[in-house]
Design a protein around this motif. Sequence first.
Motif, PDB file in Angstrom:
ATOM      1  N   ASP A 106     -27.265  -7.044  15.671  1.00  0.00           N
ATOM      2  CA  ASP A 106     -26.463  -6.204  15.687  1.00  0.00           C
ATOM      3  C   ASP A 106     -26.016  -6.631  14.934  1.00  0.00           C
ATOM      4  N   TRP A 107     -25.339  -8.254  14.378  1.00  0.00           N
ATOM      5  CA  TRP A 107     -23.892  -8.464  13.213  1.00  0.00           C
ATOM      6  C   TRP A 107     -25.125  -8.191  12.039  1.00  0.00           C
ATOM      7  N   LEU A 108     -26.781  -8.784  12.144  1.00  0.00           N
ATOM      8  CA  LEU A 108     -27.526  -8.571  11.021  1.00  0.00           C
ATOM      9  C   LEU A 108     -28.024  -7.557  10.508  1.00  0.00           C
ATOM     10  N   TYR A 109     -28.046  -7.068  11.069  1.00  0.00           N
ATOM     11  CA  TYR A 109     -28.760  -5.726  10.980  1.00  0.00           C
ATOM     12  C   TYR A 109     -28.010  -4.579  10.052  1.00  0.00           C
ATOM     13  N   ALA A 110     -26.467  -4.440  10.673  1.00  0.00           N
ATOM     14  CA  ALA A 110     -25.443  -4.045  10.690  1.00  0.00           C
ATOM     15  C   ALA A 110     -24.933  -3.993   9.308  1.00  0.00           C
ATOM     16  N   ALA A 111     -25.212  -5.397   8.420  1.00  0.00           N
ATOM     17  CA  ALA A 111     -24.705  -6.048   7.169  1.00  0.00           C
ATOM     18  C   ALA A 111     -25.718  -5.777   6.554  1.00  0.00           C
ATOM     19  N   MET A 112     -27.229  -5.458   6.469  1.00  0.00           N
ATOM     20  CA  MET A 112     -27.876  -5.179   5.873  1.00  0.00           C
ATOM     21  C   MET A 112     -28.360  -4.129   5.223  1.00  0.00           C
ATOM     22  N   PHE A 113     -27.698  -3.213   6.832  1.00  0.00           N
ATOM     23  CA  PHE A 113     -27.600  -1.164   6.502  1.00  0.00           C
ATOM     24  C   PHE A 113     -26.285  -1.431   5.623  1.00  0.00           C
ATOM     25  N   ARG A 114     -25.351  -2.533   5.450  1.00  0.00           N
ATOM     26  CA  ARG A 114     -24.228  -1.458   4.648  1.00  0.00           C
ATOM     27  C   ARG A 114     -24.216  -2.081   3.148  1.00  0.00           C
ATOM     28  N   ALA A 115     -25.429  -2.839   3.073  1.00  0.00           N
ATOM     29  CA  ALA A 115     -25.711  -3.453   1.746  1.00  0.00           C
ATOM     30  C   ALA A 115     -26.985  -2.329   1.059  1.00  0.00           C
ATOM     31  N   LEU A 117     -30.329  -2.746   2.508  1.00  0.00           N
ATOM     32  CA  LEU A 117     -31.379  -3.329   2.420  1.00  0.00           C
ATOM     33  C   LEU A 117     -31.728  -2.517   4.097  1.00  0.00           C
ATOM     34  N   ALA A 118     -31.560  -2.260   5.211  1.00  0.00           N
ATOM     35  CA  ALA A 118     -31.915  -1.365   5.923  1.00  0.00           C
ATOM     36  C   ALA A 118     -31.367   0.045   6.575  1.00  0.00           C
ATOM     37  N   ASN A 119     -32.403   0.648   7.019  1.00  0.00           N
ATOM     38  CA  ASN A 119     -32.395   1.968   6.975  1.00  0.00           C
ATOM     39  C   ASN A 119     -31.868   2.780   7.906  1.00  0.00           C
ATOM     40  N   GLN A 120     -31.448   1.508   8.867  1.00  0.00           N
ATOM     41  CA  GLN A 120     -29.744   1.747  10.291  1.00  0.00           C
ATOM     42  C   GLN A 120     -29.378   0.704  10.968  1.00  0.00           C
ATOM     43  N   PRO A 121     -28.502   0.756  11.428  1.00  0.00           N
ATOM     44  CA  PRO A 121     -27.653  -0.117  11.205  1.00  0.00           C
ATOM     45  C   PRO A 121     -27.997  -1.679  13.072  1.00  0.00           C
ATOM     46  N   THR A 122     -28.861  -1.299  13.609  1.00  0.00           N
ATOM     47  CA  THR A 122     -29.618  -1.321  14.721  1.00  0.00           C
ATOM     48  C   THR A 122     -30.600  -1.606  14.714  1.00  0.00           C
ATOM     49  N   SER A 123     -30.535  -3.097  16.166  1.00  0.00           N
ATOM     50  CA  SER A 123     -32.208  -3.387  16.073  1.00  0.00           C
ATOM     51  C   SER A 123     -32.035  -3.889  17.541  1.00  0.00           C
ATOM     52  N   LEU A 130     -36.360   0.912  12.754  1.00  0.00           N
ATOM     53  CA  LEU A 130     -35.792  -0.221  11.771  1.00  0.00           C
ATOM     54  C   LEU A 130     -36.906  -0.262  10.676  1.00  0.00           C
ATOM     55  N   GLN A 131     -36.273   0.231   9.695  1.00  0.00           N
ATOM     56  CA  GLN A 131     -36.987  -0.435   8.302  1.00  0.00           C
ATOM     57  C   GLN A 131     -36.418  -1.259   7.310  1.00  0.00           C
TER      58      GLN A 131
END
Length: 253
Positions: A106-115, A117-123, A130-131
Motif C-alpha cells: 500500500d505504501w510503496l505503490y501509493a508513493a510510486m503513483f504519486r511519483a 511510476l504507477a497507474n493507480q495507488p493500490t495493489s 496495476l501497471q
Amino acid sequence: MSPDPAMPNALVATSRADVVELAAASTDLAGLDARLIECRACPRLVAWREEVATVKRRAFADQPYWGRPVPGFGAERPRVLVLGLAPAAHGANRTGRNFTGDRSGDWLYAAMFRAGLANQPTSVSADDGLQLLDARVLAAVRCAPPENKPTPQERDNCRGWLVRELDLCWPSTRAVVVLGGFGWAALWPALRAARVAVPAPTPRFAHGAAVELADGRLVLGSYHVSQQNTFTGRLTEPMLDAVFGRAVRWAGE
Ligand code: SF4
C-alpha cells in the motif's frame, strides 16, 4: 538440477550453481521468470513458502496462495528499478506479485503513483489492473522467508536471479531505489557480478543515500516500507516521495 515434472524439457534449480547456470542461460525476462518460479535451491525457504501457502492466514483461507518464488514486476525496459528484501508470507507469497496484498505494498505503490511510476495507488491482487510506468519492482530474495529474515546463504543462493535481471534491465535503467539495508547490501555484489563498475568500499546504507555510478546510473537508499518503519514514523510519505522524486528526475534527464 532436476527435471521439472510439469515441463519435461525444463530443469529446476536445486543449488546455487544451478541458479547461476539457469539464470545466465535466460535470454529475456520471460525466460528468466519461467525458470525462477520453479526454483527449489533453498530447502528452508521452499518448505516455508509451501507451508504458509497450505496453512494460510484465516482472513485469506478461501484464496489460493502462490507459494512459489516471486518474479520481478513491471516494465521490461524500466528506467527506475525498485529493489526490496523478499516476498511477504501473506502478501506476495499469496498473490504472486511483489508488494501486493499487504500494508508495505500500500505504501510503496501509493508513493510510486504519486511519483508518476504507477497507474493507480493500490495493489491488492495480481489482476487488479496495476501497471508500472517505466519502472520494475524486484526483490533480493525471491521466496518468502520466516520472520522476513533470509540467511546469508539464501541471499547468496538467490543472487544469480538478481544478477541476470539486473543485466537484462540495465541498458534502460537510469536509477535504482533500494528499500532497506538488506537490499542495499545485496545490490552491490550483484551489480559487480553483472559487470557494472561499483565503488569500493561498498557505500554505506542510509535513508537518502545517493551514489552515482561510473556509468551514470544513480542508486538511492530508502528505509524499507515495512510497517516497522511506516507505523513508527521512521519513514514518512514525504521522506519516500523525496527519494522517488529524485529517482524520477534523474531518470528523466
Ligand atoms: S530464495 Fe531464490 S534461490 Fe532460494 S529457492 Fe527461492 S528463488 Fe530459489
